[in-house]
Design an enzyme around this catalytic site. Sequence first.
Site, PDB file in Angstrom:
ATOM      1  N   LEU A  64       2.316  -7.444   0.456  1.00  0.00           N
ATOM      2  CA  LEU A  64       3.370  -7.973   1.318  1.00  0.00           C
ATOM      3  C   LEU A  64       3.607  -7.122   2.556  1.00  0.00           C
ATOM      4  O   LEU A  64       4.407  -7.494   3.412  1.00  0.00           O
ATOM      5  CB  LEU A  64       4.674  -8.141   0.520  1.00  0.00           C
ATOM      6  N   ASN A  95       0.495  -0.182  -1.684  1.00  0.00           N
ATOM      7  CA  ASN A  95      -0.090   0.466  -0.505  1.00  0.00           C
ATOM      8  C   ASN A  95       0.625   0.066   0.776  1.00  0.00           C
ATOM      9  O   ASN A  95       0.066  -0.519   1.699  1.00  0.00           O
ATOM     10  CB  ASN A  95      -1.598   0.186  -0.408  1.00  0.00           C
ATOM     11  N   ASP A 306      -5.018 -11.781  -4.479  1.00  0.00           N
ATOM     12  CA  ASP A 306      -5.281 -10.591  -3.655  1.00  0.00           C
ATOM     13  C   ASP A 306      -4.934 -10.888  -2.194  1.00  0.00           C
ATOM     14  O   ASP A 306      -5.677 -10.530  -1.273  1.00  0.00           O
ATOM     15  CB  ASP A 306      -6.733 -10.118  -3.796  1.00  0.00           C
TER      16      ASP A 306
END
Length: 423
Positions: A64, A95, A306
Amino acid sequence: MIRIKGARVLDPGHTDENRDIIIKNGRIESIVDPSVQVDDPDITIVDAVGMLAVPGLVDMHVHLREPGHEYKETIETGLRAAAAGGFTTVCPMPNTDPVNDSSRVTRFIISRAKEAGYSKVMPVGAATRGSDGKTLAEYADMKDSGICAVSDDGRPVKNSLMMRRVLEYADGLDLPVFSHAEDLDLADGGSMNEGRVATSLGIRGIPDSAETVMVIRDIELSRLTGSRVHICHVSTKESVRAVRRAKQEGIPVTCETAPHYFTLTHQAVMEYDTNAKMNPPLRTEEDRQAILDGLCDGTIDVIASDHAPHSVLEKDLEFDRAAFGIVGLETSLPLCLKLLHEGVMSIETIVEKMAKNPAGILGYNNDLKPGAAADITIIDPDAEFSVNPEYFHSKGKNTPFSGWNLKGRAFCTIIDGRVISNE
């Protein structure tokens, strides 16, 4: 009060029949025969005749971008895309910038999601501080704040001893570990699958073994510790074979793949299309068939998107300089339904891979039953449309499926009894 009327209510292993679902105060009040009358002048009818009502879809693997990279995606735009795609819950990877390696960042993500008011989030916390692979993050604090798993996704935990410690610490807190299985030395700066196509294009390749050797390592560490490991974005036939063997031996391993790995091959890169650049890369037709076999025989537990939005700044470049990743929240379900229409996979299996199994791995129950939270996806299996990224709710438009004609999508998504239209 809401009444979902005329749908085929499908909850694999529990129910599969034409029923109406009555929702009140954000929860399922009852599942009744369509002939049952309900006296409520303020009732809202959701006409779902010819459609499917299934447990809310769960995407275990999304990016996001917030905090830190809001120009690519915000929590609000990403969750709006998730709801449009039929997902009631998503798991954002850590991340971000800063990395989600603390309760402070976890709380921020959950707070922003509640403000957005679309799909729910179950954040994944970093396995190591800063995802640098050197020091364990504070799992207990993050779990108290709401994480559902740990991972350094985007980076592998290179050191095997550290990965052992990750598994052991997470197991003590009943948290699954999501493994980004990649040997960076073998990948060696490659940009696509190593093989004939890469050679013809003059692009440095990434061999299958860059994924598979790490899959095997993490399976063996799971065997050693007895801890759960979940392998992310499986793309090779050798990885499928390794997971299948591990399951037969009783090792607590689960895994996921993404729609692009059973839909496309490395041939999609032939025009140097950076929207077909992802990590792990698109593989061969043999690998694609192995992914399909793994889905159908139960080796692969989950289909996840993903979802990796990028701006044109990262994608409109030479192929070797462009960023890895594609968006997927708004195309995942239609691409899975493509398998249904082709006779490759049953709708029951699709619901298991996109709703039931993810919830089970994450440790919660999403059965459609009275008293449960009204998290429901209404699917129109016959809706025909052409993929146009300009209409995506995500900020990311980086998809290799632009212009594809697909059949089947989410009609609406119901989250805690709130109806969110796909329009």
